[in-house]
Design an enzyme around this catalytic site. Structure first.
Site, mmCIF file in Angstrom:
data_model
loop_
_atom_site.group_PDB
_atom_site.id
_atom_site.type_symbol
_atom_site.label_atom_id
_atom_site.label_comp_id
_atom_site.label_asym_id
_atom_site.label_seq_id
_atom_site.Cartn_x
_atom_site.Cartn_y
_atom_site.Cartn_z
ATOM 1 N N LYS A 30 32.858 46.432 21.247
ATOM 2 C CA LYS A 30 33.644 47.002 20.129
ATOM 3 C C LYS A 30 33.866 48.491 20.324
ATOM 4 C CE LYS A 30 30.640 45.552 16.870
ATOM 5 N NZ LYS A 30 29.910 44.322 16.889
ATOM 6 N N HIS A 61 26.701 54.078 16.208
ATOM 7 C CA HIS A 61 26.482 52.681 15.834
ATOM 8 C C HIS A 61 24.988 52.439 15.755
ATOM 9 C CE1 HIS A 61 28.452 48.731 15.351
ATOM 10 N NE2 HIS A 61 27.264 48.256 15.688
ATOM 11 N N ARG A 100 25.967 33.965 15.765
ATOM 12 C CA ARG A 100 24.579 34.438 15.940
ATOM 13 C C ARG A 100 23.915 34.660 14.583
ATOM 14 N NH1 ARG A 100 25.491 39.689 18.541
ATOM 15 N NH2 ARG A 100 23.243 39.927 18.618
ATOM 16 N N ASP A 120 33.641 38.829 20.412
ATOM 17 C CA ASP A 120 32.419 39.308 19.738
ATOM 18 C C ASP A 120 32.439 38.907 18.271
ATOM 19 O OD1 ASP A 120 30.016 40.871 19.116
ATOM 20 O OD2 ASP A 120 31.413 42.122 18.020
ATOM 21 N N SER A 144 27.608 43.030 22.354
ATOM 22 C CA SER A 144 28.308 43.019 21.071
ATOM 23 C C SER A 144 28.713 44.431 20.659
ATOM 24 C CB SER A 144 27.381 42.389 20.018
ATOM 25 O OG SER A 144 27.856 42.630 18.726
HETATM 26 N N1 URA Z 1 25.376 45.383 15.622
HETATM 27 C C1 URA Z 1 26.343 44.732 16.300
HETATM 28 O O1 URA Z 1 27.512 45.089 16.213
HETATM 29 N N2 URA Z 1 26.018 43.692 17.058
HETATM 30 C C2 URA Z 1 24.739 43.265 17.197
HETATM 31 O O2 URA Z 1 24.508 42.328 17.911
HETATM 32 C C3 URA Z 1 23.724 43.946 16.481
HETATM 33 C C4 URA Z 1 24.063 45.014 15.695
#
Ligand code: URA
Length: 436
Positions: A188, A83, A169, A162, A184
């Site tokens: 996930k 990620h 956000r 989230d 966040s």
């Molecule tokens: N990627 C995400 O999933 N969340 C964030 O807050 C920033 C990047």
């Protein structure tokens, strides 16, 4: 629990009691705290931060707000993912998926849409029609066994808290916060049922964590939160003082991926090398008996042989993409209106204000200014000159693909001050500053 009192405490920079914080977050999830109250809370967190316990509680409340995937039928330890904290021209997911799947890693990659000035993997794949990124558990399990991975959009079933906060956000300038980004991403990823996660922590002018010290702090917290939740996290601190590769936008990034998978590594060597490094690390985390150099060599050989392109096409076709449409992507892009950004003097590219490039793409309609707005997947920037390259006055710094003249004017204005030239040749910064 009195919502305004929680917001007030955070406004004063005080730490919140774990139970109170959880109640506040659950109340938002259940509709008893409003979006405007949550926006005020998020801004207070951006300004005053959260301690480790609060960050963990936020992550865990997000995680518990939805379902968790599990893969008992797959080899123990083989399920991993990557990620990114978000950048410009960041299309490595499309290379990392085939690179890692070909090495036996199982990847239920959950990706997001564009956030703030940065692009999102789901928006990029949705440049193509018919894409299916929301699937039920039965289909996900079938794909993991048959293909070895997939690209999932966040649904209302996985970390839905989230999902709502991410969108809030995005439109309230509350993305840039270490605890909010940590919670966040990790909520996930833990919900995906992973054992191993490689994080690409971007730093520089186009990153949410612009200072290296912030990226390092984020990496340490992300590792610690992961550890407590049973997820093995490795973080690469990577350069975002210029966009990654030559193309930035949505469909234009897929075109770059195709170039690389078709063997034209010289098109964007930085994109390829970063994808290779992140993939090799993840493969080694999932298969600790393997040697890192041997993994990298194997990955290069498989790109050369076309194995990764084949895997990528299989993945895309599996998710509903028409391969005929994929094959026509570059031709379709070549028909868009384009305007060059012209160098006003001669010199060597010193740096890009990378955030401005993201904002220019937003101005062109390639990203959202309001939640749930539709975007134009075909606009973007191509042929971006890289740091250290020479340009002469009147030459092109990058090409702007656009749809209408009104948006072009705004984008060109933003871009006009986005590139700095110097009289001496600069070496590009390393792609990876360090691993944490
Ligand atoms: N990627 C995400 O999933 N969340 C964030 O807050 C920033 C990047």
């Amino acid at each position: 629990m009195i919502p305004t009192e929680i917001i007030h405490q955070k406004k004063l920079g005080k730490s919140l009691d774990t139970k109170e914080l959880r109640k506040f977050l659950d109340a938002y999830h259940e509709g008893d705290v409003t979006d405007y109250q949550m926006s005020a809370f998020l801004m207070a967190v951006c300004l005053n931060g959260m301690n480790f316990e609060e960050t963990y509680t936020l992550m865990d409340t997000m995680l518990q707000s939805g379902n968790k995937l599990a893969w008992p039928e797959l080899e123990e330890g083989a399920v991993g993912d990557k990620h990114s904290t978000g950048g410009i021209g960041d299309k490595t997911s499309f290379l990392i998926l085939p690179m890692c799947i070909s090495e036996g890693v199982k990847m239920p990659m959950m990706a997001g849409r564009g956030l703030g000035h940065t692009g999102g993997t789901i928006d990029k794949i949705e440049s193509l029609s018919g894409v299916q990124t929301r699937v039920g558990e039965h289909t996900a399990k079938k794909w993991m066994q048959e293909i070895g991975g997939m690209l999932l959009g966040q649904s209302t079933e996985i970390a839905p808290l989230d999902y709502r906060l991410y969108h809030l956000r995005d439109v309230t300038a509350t993305v840039e916060s270490i605890p909010l980004i940590t919670a966040s991403i990790l909520s996930k990823k833990i919900a995906e049922g992973l054992k191993h996660l490689v994080m690409d922590v971007k730093t520089g002018s186009g990153a949410f964590l612009a200072k290296t010290s912030e990226a390092q702090e984020f990496a340490k917290i992300a590792k610690e939160v992961g550890l407590r939740a049973g997820l093995n996290v490795s973080c690469a601190i990577t350069n975002m003082d210029e966009p990654l590769g030559r193309n930035a936008g949505n469909a234009v990034e897929l075109a770059e991926v195709l170039e690389l998978l078709e063997g034209n590594i010289g098109f964007a060597p930085d994109t390829y090398e970063l994808s290779l490094e992140l993939s090799a690390k993840l493969v080694q985390m999932c298969k600790p008996d393997r040697n890192l150099d041997e993994i990298k060599q194997t990955i290069r050989t498989k790109t050369d042989s076309g194995e990764h392109l084949e895997c990528f096409r299989k993945l895309f076709a599996n998710q509903g993409v028409s391969l005929v449409e994929l094959d026509q992507l570059k031709e379709k892009l070549s028909k868009l209106k384009q305007k060059p950004l012209i160098a006003q003097s001669s010199g060597f590219i010193e740096s890009w204000n990378t955030r401005s490039l993201g904002l220019a793409i937003l101005a062109l309609g390639g990203g959202r200014k309001k939640a749930d707005e539709s975007i134009d997947h075909w606009v973007g920037l191509t042929e971006i000159k890289k740091v250290g390259e020479e340009v002469h006055k009147g030459e092109t710094l990058c090409m702007v693909s656009y749809r209408d003249d009104a948006t072009l004017g705004d984008a060109m204005k933003i871009l006009s001050t986005s590139c700095s030239l110097s009289s001496a040749k600069q070496s590009p910064k390393p792609l990876i500053h360090e691993w944490i």
